[in-house]
Design a protein around this motif. Structure first.
Motif, PDB file in Angstrom:
ATOM      1  N   LEU A 130       0.830  -1.207   0.000  1.00  0.00           N
ATOM      2  CA  LEU A 130       0.000   0.000   0.000  1.00  0.00           C
ATOM      3  C   LEU A 130       0.865   1.257   0.000  1.00  0.00           C
ATOM      4  CD1 LEU A 130      -2.859  -0.868   2.546  1.00  0.00           C
ATOM      5  CD2 LEU A 130      -3.086  -0.548   0.071  1.00  0.00           C
ATOM      6  N   ARG A 131       1.913   1.255   0.818  1.00  0.00           N
ATOM      7  CA  ARG A 131       2.778   2.436   0.903  1.00  0.00           C
ATOM      8  C   ARG A 131       3.487   2.723  -0.408  1.00  0.00           C
ATOM      9  NH1 ARG A 131       6.698   1.133   4.124  1.00  0.00           N
ATOM     10  NH2 ARG A 131       5.937  -0.770   5.129  1.00  0.00           N
ATOM     11  N   ARG A 132       3.647   1.696  -1.227  1.00  0.00           N
ATOM     12  CA  ARG A 132       4.339   1.858  -2.508  1.00  0.00           C
ATOM     13  C   ARG A 132       3.387   1.921  -3.704  1.00  0.00           C
ATOM     14  NH1 ARG A 132       7.346   0.513   1.206  1.00  0.00           N
ATOM     15  NH2 ARG A 132       9.623   0.754   1.237  1.00  0.00           N
ATOM     16  N   GLY A 133       2.111   1.964  -3.415  1.00  0.00           N
ATOM     17  CA  GLY A 133       1.141   2.084  -4.487  1.00  0.00           C
ATOM     18  C   GLY A 133       0.903   0.816  -5.274  1.00  0.00           C
ATOM     19  N   ALA A 134       1.327  -0.328  -4.747  1.00  0.00           N
ATOM     20  CA  ALA A 134       1.093  -1.615  -5.415  1.00  0.00           C
ATOM     21  C   ALA A 134      -0.250  -2.165  -4.924  1.00  0.00           C
ATOM     22  CB  ALA A 134       2.227  -2.587  -5.116  1.00  0.00           C
ATOM     23  N   TYR A 135      -1.323  -1.543  -5.398  1.00  0.00           N
ATOM     24  CA  TYR A 135      -2.640  -1.794  -4.809  1.00  0.00           C
ATOM     25  C   TYR A 135      -3.185  -3.187  -5.106  1.00  0.00           C
ATOM     26  CZ  TYR A 135      -2.329   3.229  -4.160  1.00  0.00           C
ATOM     27  OH  TYR A 135      -1.906   4.482  -3.804  1.00  0.00           O
ATOM     28  N   VAL A 136      -2.940  -3.691  -6.297  1.00  0.00           N
ATOM     29  CA  VAL A 136      -3.425  -5.030  -6.636  1.00  0.00           C
ATOM     30  C   VAL A 136      -2.803  -6.067  -5.699  1.00  0.00           C
ATOM     31  CG1 VAL A 136      -3.452  -6.833  -8.391  1.00  0.00           C
ATOM     32  CG2 VAL A 136      -3.878  -4.461  -9.051  1.00  0.00           C
ATOM     33  N   ALA A 137      -1.498  -5.951  -5.486  1.00  0.00           N
ATOM     34  CA  ALA A 137      -0.807  -6.882  -4.601  1.00  0.00           C
ATOM     35  C   ALA A 137      -1.333  -6.766  -3.170  1.00  0.00           C
ATOM     36  CB  ALA A 137       0.701  -6.625  -4.635  1.00  0.00           C
ATOM     37  N   TYR A 191      -8.553  -1.063  -2.997  1.00  0.00           N
ATOM     38  CA  TYR A 191      -9.535  -0.755  -4.040  1.00  0.00           C
ATOM     39  C   TYR A 191      -9.673   0.756  -4.230  1.00  0.00           C
ATOM     40  CZ  TYR A 191     -11.124  -5.608  -4.444  1.00  0.00           C
ATOM     41  OH  TYR A 191     -11.197  -6.958  -4.696  1.00  0.00           O
ATOM     42  N   MET A 192      -9.528   1.521  -3.140  1.00  0.00           N
ATOM     43  CA  MET A 192      -9.559   2.978  -3.273  1.00  0.00           C
ATOM     44  C   MET A 192      -8.410   3.451  -4.151  1.00  0.00           C
ATOM     45  SD  MET A 192     -10.533   4.161   0.634  1.00  0.00           S
ATOM     46  CE  MET A 192     -10.481   5.909   0.253  1.00  0.00           C
ATOM     47  N   GLY A 193      -7.234   2.880  -3.944  1.00  0.00           N
ATOM     48  CA  GLY A 193      -6.083   3.253  -4.752  1.00  0.00           C
ATOM     49  C   GLY A 193      -6.262   2.899  -6.216  1.00  0.00           C
ATOM     50  N   LEU A 194      -7.007   1.852  -6.467  1.00  0.00           N
ATOM     51  CA  LEU A 194      -7.259   1.417  -7.844  1.00  0.00           C
ATOM     52  C   LEU A 194      -8.428   2.167  -8.483  1.00  0.00           C
ATOM     53  CD1 LEU A 194      -6.862  -2.439  -7.312  1.00  0.00           C
ATOM     54  CD2 LEU A 194      -5.311  -0.970  -8.612  1.00  0.00           C
ATOM     55  N   GLY A 195      -9.141   2.958  -7.670  1.00  0.00           N
ATOM     56  CA  GLY A 195     -10.300   3.678  -8.202  1.00  0.00           C
ATOM     57  C   GLY A 195     -11.485   2.783  -8.468  1.00  0.00           C
ATOM     58  N   MET A 196     -11.555   1.622  -7.815  1.00  0.00           N
ATOM     59  CA  MET A 196     -12.645   0.667  -8.024  1.00  0.00           C
ATOM     60  C   MET A 196     -13.699   0.903  -6.943  1.00  0.00           C
ATOM     61  SD  MET A 196     -10.304  -2.678  -8.979  1.00  0.00           S
ATOM     62  CE  MET A 196     -11.706  -3.709  -9.412  1.00  0.00           C
ATOM     63  N   ASN A 197     -14.515   1.952  -7.159  1.00  0.00           N
ATOM     64  CA  ASN A 197     -15.440   2.401  -6.119  1.00  0.00           C
ATOM     65  C   ASN A 197     -16.511   1.375  -5.765  1.00  0.00           C
ATOM     66  OD1 ASN A 197     -14.115   4.877  -5.840  1.00  0.00           O
ATOM     67  ND2 ASN A 197     -15.303   5.795  -7.524  1.00  0.00           N
ATOM     68  N   GLU A 232     -17.140   6.435   8.381  1.00  0.00           N
ATOM     69  CA  GLU A 232     -16.367   6.795   7.215  1.00  0.00           C
ATOM     70  C   GLU A 232     -14.967   6.183   7.300  1.00  0.00           C
ATOM     71  OE1 GLU A 232     -17.484   8.450   4.536  1.00  0.00           O
ATOM     72  OE2 GLU A 232     -19.449   8.305   5.532  1.00  0.00           O
ATOM     73  N   PHE A 233     -14.519   5.670   6.181  1.00  0.00           N
ATOM     74  CA  PHE A 233     -13.220   4.977   6.165  1.00  0.00           C
ATOM     75  C   PHE A 233     -12.065   5.963   6.064  1.00  0.00           C
ATOM     76  CE2 PHE A 233      -9.719   2.681   4.132  1.00  0.00           C
ATOM     77  CZ  PHE A 233      -9.629   1.561   4.957  1.00  0.00           C
ATOM     78  N   GLN A 234     -11.065   5.761   6.917  1.00  0.00           N
ATOM     79  CA  GLN A 234      -9.874   6.609   6.926  1.00  0.00           C
ATOM     80  C   GLN A 234      -8.666   5.796   6.443  1.00  0.00           C
ATOM     81  OE1 GLN A 234     -10.181   9.872   7.814  1.00  0.00           O
ATOM     82  NE2 GLN A 234     -12.381   9.425   8.066  1.00  0.00           N
ATOM     83  N   PRO A 235      -8.217   5.993   5.213  1.00  0.00           N
ATOM     84  CA  PRO A 235      -7.064   5.239   4.713  1.00  0.00           C
ATOM     85  C   PRO A 235      -5.799   5.635   5.463  1.00  0.00           C
ATOM     86  CG  PRO A 235      -7.665   6.952   3.147  1.00  0.00           C
ATOM     87  CD  PRO A 235      -8.746   6.942   4.198  1.00  0.00           C
ATOM     88  N   LYS A 236      -4.855   4.695   5.515  1.00  0.00           N
ATOM     89  CA  LYS A 236      -3.582   4.952   6.198  1.00  0.00           C
ATOM     90  C   LYS A 236      -2.587   5.671   5.316  1.00  0.00           C
ATOM     91  CE  LYS A 236      -3.572   0.996   9.389  1.00  0.00           C
ATOM     92  NZ  LYS A 236      -2.827  -0.244   9.769  1.00  0.00           N
ATOM     93  N   HIS A 237      -2.663   5.416   4.019  1.00  0.00           N
ATOM     94  CA  HIS A 237      -1.574   5.851   3.143  1.00  0.00           C
ATOM     95  C   HIS A 237      -2.040   6.730   1.980  1.00  0.00           C
ATOM     96  CE1 HIS A 237       0.916   3.102   5.386  1.00  0.00           C
ATOM     97  NE2 HIS A 237       0.128   2.105   5.057  1.00  0.00           N
ATOM     98  N   HIS A 238      -3.211   7.324   2.089  1.00  0.00           N
ATOM     99  CA  HIS A 238      -3.680   8.234   1.019  1.00  0.00           C
ATOM    100  C   HIS A 238      -3.661   9.664   1.543  1.00  0.00           C
ATOM    101  CE1 HIS A 238      -5.269   4.554  -0.876  1.00  0.00           C
ATOM    102  NE2 HIS A 238      -5.128   5.239  -1.999  1.00  0.00           N
TER     103      HIS A 238
END
Length: 268
Positions: free
Chosen positions: A196-203, A232-238, A262-268
């Motif tokens: 997540l920290r590296r933007g590898a959202y699928v993984a 899924y937020m990082g992937l834009g899959m709402n 409401e969801f609070q992401p850690k890394h966005h």
């Protein structure tokens, strides 16, 4: 402390000075000196090995049990000696040797009345190999370390319970499985957080899904859902975000990443 019922022990016979020579330390043993035991009868050699076990002289017991296994592989004491060799390796901190000897015993004697003990010892050896002294001092989190041996222990204990649910070792194995399951699940989430920290959202999503599918009873399952939501937020899959978020809200409304629902992401 020995946890198995050993074969009948008649008392060790007095042997020659050469036979009684043995290392009393807890270090690793050298290879068997077959000539040293060439003239020792099977029962005599077995009883001397048992005497060493009873005195916690594990390197000496290993040497004698290995000699017995080499010289009398089909003897009257062969099966019990092979099982006790697993125990001696384990007590001497020879984890890999213990696992190999246990696997060999299971392969050669699948119907032995104490084969469940071999499965149990194999799991214990992997359990010990996966632990670290610093973990006992609470200085590190074992779930952040390489967990190859821990996975082996988890699989070994699961196999024991599946094959022998009525075994006297099943209850202890089940408790260890619960502990190991938490470690393995947390390890997956440490990796997911890295992604997540590296933007590898699928993984990251795949790691979260793995935890839910493979360790559904783990306390980490709610964090795994949160990982999937963030991925899924990082992937834009709402659509997927809302789908998984609904599950998280239903099962863990007080989760730390939910603020008023409401969801609070850690890394966005």
């Amino acid at each position: 402390m020995r946890v198995f019922s050993a074969a009948t022990y008649f008392g060790a016979l007095t042997l020659s000075l050469a036979l009684l020579t043995g290392c009393a330390s807890n270090g690793s043993t050298d290879s068997v000196d077959e000539g040293k035991y060439a003239d020792v009868a099977e029962r005599e050699l077995y009883e001397s090995a048992r005497a060493a076990l009873d005195s916690s002289l594990y390197p000496t017991a290993i040497e004698r049990l290995e000699a017995l296994d080499t010289r009398f592989p089909f003897g009257a004491h062969a099966e019990q000696a092979q099982l006790e060799l697993v125990y001696a390796y384990y007590e001497n901190d020879n984890w890999e040797e213990a696992r190999a000897a246990a696997s060999r015993f299971i392969r050669l004697h699948p119907d032995h009345p104490q084969v469940d003990y071999a499965y149990y010892l194999r799991g214990l050896a992997a359990w010990q190999a996966g632990r670290f002294s610093l973990e006992r001092l609470r200085l590190i989190d074992i779930s952040k370390r390489d967990l190859g041996a821990t996975r082996d222990a988890y699989n070994d204990f699961r196999e024991l319970i599946q094959r022998y649910p009525s075994s006297e070792y099943a209850a202890d194995a089940q408790q260890r499985i619960i502990y190991l399951r938490e470690i393995l699940a947390r390890h997956e989430l440490h990796v997911a957080d890295y992604y997540l920290r590296r933007g590898a959202y699928v993984a990251a999503v795949e790691r979260g899904r793995w935890v839910i599918e493979n360790y559904p009873e783990s306390n980490a399952s709610h964090d795994a859902l949160a990982t999937m939501v963030e991925g899924y937020m990082g992937l834009g899959m709402n659509d997927r975000v809302q789908e998984v978020l609904a599950v998280l809200r239903e099962n863990a409304p007080d989760h730390e990443q939910l603020n008023g629902g409401e969801f609070q992401p850690k890394h966005h």
